[in-house]
Design a protein around this motif. Structure first.
Motif, PDB file in Angstrom:
ATOM      1  N   GLN A 208      14.240  15.663 -17.178  1.00  0.00           N
ATOM      2  CA  GLN A 208      13.678  16.354 -16.023  1.00  0.00           C
ATOM      3  C   GLN A 208      12.549  15.492 -15.470  1.00  0.00           C
ATOM      4  O   GLN A 208      11.527  15.289 -16.132  1.00  0.00           O
ATOM      5  CB  GLN A 208      13.141  17.734 -16.383  1.00  0.00           C
ATOM      6  CG  GLN A 208      12.473  18.444 -15.211  1.00  0.00           C
ATOM      7  CD  GLN A 208      11.871  19.788 -15.592  1.00  0.00           C
ATOM      8  OE1 GLN A 208      12.513  20.602 -16.249  1.00  0.00           O
ATOM      9  NE2 GLN A 208      10.627  20.002 -15.204  1.00  0.00           N
ATOM     10  N   ARG A 211       8.200  14.956 -10.002  1.00  0.00           N
ATOM     11  CA  ARG A 211       7.463  14.052  -9.119  1.00  0.00           C
ATOM     12  C   ARG A 211       6.105  14.639  -8.727  1.00  0.00           C
ATOM     13  O   ARG A 211       5.956  15.855  -8.577  1.00  0.00           O
ATOM     14  CB  ARG A 211       8.290  13.778  -7.855  1.00  0.00           C
ATOM     15  CG  ARG A 211       9.590  13.033  -8.126  1.00  0.00           C
ATOM     16  CD  ARG A 211      10.365  12.814  -6.848  1.00  0.00           C
ATOM     17  NE  ARG A 211      10.849  14.070  -6.287  1.00  0.00           N
ATOM     18  CZ  ARG A 211      11.973  14.682  -6.673  1.00  0.00           C
ATOM     19  NH1 ARG A 211      12.706  14.153  -7.645  1.00  0.00           N
ATOM     20  NH2 ARG A 211      12.350  15.810  -6.107  1.00  0.00           N
ATOM     21  N   ASP A 227      10.398  19.697  -6.484  1.00  0.00           N
ATOM     22  CA  ASP A 227      10.055  18.311  -6.790  1.00  0.00           C
ATOM     23  C   ASP A 227      10.619  17.879  -8.133  1.00  0.00           C
ATOM     24  O   ASP A 227      10.335  16.790  -8.609  1.00  0.00           O
ATOM     25  CB  ASP A 227       8.529  18.140  -6.800  1.00  0.00           C
ATOM     26  CG  ASP A 227       7.870  19.015  -7.852  1.00  0.00           C
ATOM     27  OD1 ASP A 227       8.379  20.129  -8.089  1.00  0.00           O
ATOM     28  OD2 ASP A 227       6.860  18.577  -8.425  1.00  0.00           O
ATOM     29  N   GLU A 228      11.438  18.723  -8.763  1.00  0.00           N
ATOM     30  CA  GLU A 228      11.989  18.428 -10.074  1.00  0.00           C
ATOM     31  C   GLU A 228      13.467  18.065  -9.956  1.00  0.00           C
ATOM     32  O   GLU A 228      14.225  18.732  -9.245  1.00  0.00           O
ATOM     33  CB  GLU A 228      11.815  19.625 -11.008  1.00  0.00           C
ATOM     34  CG  GLU A 228      10.358  19.986 -11.273  1.00  0.00           C
ATOM     35  CD  GLU A 228      10.221  21.252 -12.102  1.00  0.00           C
ATOM     36  OE1 GLU A 228      11.256  21.928 -12.317  1.00  0.00           O
ATOM     37  OE2 GLU A 228       9.098  21.569 -12.523  1.00  0.00           O
ATOM     38  N   SER A 229      13.864  17.015 -10.645  1.00  0.00           N
ATOM     39  CA  SER A 229      15.259  16.588 -10.668  1.00  0.00           C
ATOM     40  C   SER A 229      15.735  16.557 -12.115  1.00  0.00           C
ATOM     41  O   SER A 229      14.973  16.209 -13.028  1.00  0.00           O
ATOM     42  CB  SER A 229      15.420  15.200 -10.043  1.00  0.00           C
ATOM     43  OG  SER A 229      15.012  15.219  -8.689  1.00  0.00           O
ATOM     44  N   TYR A 230      17.007  16.916 -12.316  1.00  0.00           N
ATOM     45  CA  TYR A 230      17.583  16.946 -13.653  1.00  0.00           C
ATOM     46  C   TYR A 230      18.775  15.993 -13.706  1.00  0.00           C
ATOM     47  O   TYR A 230      19.576  15.934 -12.774  1.00  0.00           O
ATOM     48  CB  TYR A 230      18.060  18.353 -14.017  1.00  0.00           C
ATOM     49  CG  TYR A 230      16.975  19.394 -14.060  1.00  0.00           C
ATOM     50  CD1 TYR A 230      16.364  19.743 -15.265  1.00  0.00           C
ATOM     51  CD2 TYR A 230      16.568  20.043 -12.899  1.00  0.00           C
ATOM     52  CE1 TYR A 230      15.364  20.701 -15.296  1.00  0.00           C
ATOM     53  CE2 TYR A 230      15.567  21.012 -12.932  1.00  0.00           C
ATOM     54  CZ  TYR A 230      14.971  21.333 -14.132  1.00  0.00           C
ATOM     55  OH  TYR A 230      13.981  22.285 -14.166  1.00  0.00           O
ATOM     56  N   VAL A 231      18.883  15.272 -14.800  1.00  0.00           N
ATOM     57  CA  VAL A 231      20.034  14.398 -14.991  1.00  0.00           C
ATOM     58  C   VAL A 231      20.346  14.331 -16.484  1.00  0.00           C
ATOM     59  O   VAL A 231      19.441  14.237 -17.317  1.00  0.00           O
ATOM     60  CB  VAL A 231      19.774  12.983 -14.420  1.00  0.00           C
ATOM     61  CG1 VAL A 231      18.561  12.337 -15.080  1.00  0.00           C
ATOM     62  CG2 VAL A 231      21.002  12.113 -14.555  1.00  0.00           C
ATOM     63  N   TYR A 254      14.876   8.611  -8.909  1.00  0.00           N
ATOM     64  CA  TYR A 254      14.524   9.997  -8.585  1.00  0.00           C
ATOM     65  C   TYR A 254      13.100  10.144  -8.062  1.00  0.00           C
ATOM     66  O   TYR A 254      12.603  11.245  -7.914  1.00  0.00           O
ATOM     67  CB  TYR A 254      14.724  10.892  -9.814  1.00  0.00           C
ATOM     68  CG  TYR A 254      16.186  11.186 -10.058  1.00  0.00           C
ATOM     69  CD1 TYR A 254      16.796  12.282  -9.462  1.00  0.00           C
ATOM     70  CD2 TYR A 254      16.941  10.341 -10.856  1.00  0.00           C
ATOM     71  CE1 TYR A 254      18.134  12.542  -9.679  1.00  0.00           C
ATOM     72  CE2 TYR A 254      18.291  10.588 -11.065  1.00  0.00           C
ATOM     73  CZ  TYR A 254      18.881  11.694 -10.487  1.00  0.00           C
ATOM     74  OH  TYR A 254      20.223  11.934 -10.683  1.00  0.00           O
TER      75      TYR A 254
END
Length: 255
Positions: A208, A211, A227-231, A254
């Motif tokens: 997670q 940013r 503002d949060e990205s998951y991969v 990201y």
């Protein structure tokens, strides 16, 4: 004799158990060996089984409240039924492999091995031994790669797994990092690393990327968790030589 048996059924003058491990620290996947020492009480007792079980604490939630829960991640039956005489002493060797997905005992995470004697119509004697667990080589490599990119480990804990997480346990272990040096300082608030599944040859990780807010638009995004990205990624031994660079590119994508 009848009075002694009655007391033993309540645990007074009953058989006792003590487990001795070959080590006090292990790496997930290691072979654990030891001996279970049983001492008879004041009367003969029949022991239906001896069980070993490994337990982990994790944070659970009910509504808005959080509480500490316990999960059993391993259980093994050691013996078939037998009788132990009054005052008799027995020593039973055992061995088992720690699960590869056993969480490391860092931060708030604790692990313990419970030994239980199953005696019908009586209080079951038990023994509890703390176990220190290190991460697997692959999981440790992921943690080291993040640190080498300028992140400091802020917190580690096991939390209840989300409904969409494909994990065999009711919890996952989450590592929370903050950038203190390196290329991501000032660009990220934090990086969370969650170990979802592990085997002897691979580790599945959920990242997670949180940013840092920059400007009014970014401030609104942060307020609504946009503002949060998951991969999710899977790593194997073949990925070790390029692991740190792969993670650097992943985070950079990201920002």
């Amino acid at each position: 004799m009848i009075f002694s048996k009655a007391l033993a059924s309540f645990g007074v003058g009953a058989a006792t158990v003590d487990t001795v491990l070959d080590h006090d620290t292990y790496t997930a996947g290691d072979l654990v060996q030891g001996d279970i020492h049983i001492k008879g009480g004041n009367v003969e007792q029949r022991i239906d089984a001896i069980y070993l079980s490994l337990h982990i604490n994790f944070t659970n939630k009910s509504g808005d409240k959080e509480y500490e829960d316990t999960a059993t991640i391993f259980q093994k039956k050691i013996t078939e039924p037998f009788s132990i005489q009054a005052g008799e002493e027995k020593s039973l060797p055992f061995s088992f492999n720690l699960p590869y997905d056993a969480p490391a005992t860092v931060g708030r995470t604790r692990a313990w091995l419970n030994t239980g004697l199953d005696i019908k119509h009586a209080v079951d004697p038990s023994d509890k031994d703390a176990v220190a667990i290190r991460p697997t080589r692959l999981a440790g490599a992921v943690i080291d790669a993040v640190k080498n990119l300028g992140f400091r480990l802020r917190e580690v804990e096991c939390e209840k797994a989300g409904l969409r997480m494909n994990t065999r346990h009711s919890f996952v272990q989450e590592y929370e990092f903050v950038p203190t040096t390196g290329p991501f300082r000032g660009y990220l608030d934090e990086l969370e690393v969650v170990f979802v599944n592990q085997t002897s040859h691979k580790v599945e990780v959920l990242f997670q990327v949180d940013r840092k807010a920059r400007g009014f638009t970014s401030f609104l995004s942060e307020a609504f968790d946009m503002d949060e990205s998951y991969v999710g990624l899977t790593f194997t031994e073949q990925d070790l030589p390029t692991l740190q660079e792969d993670l650097r590119r992943l985070i950079q994508d990201y920002l």
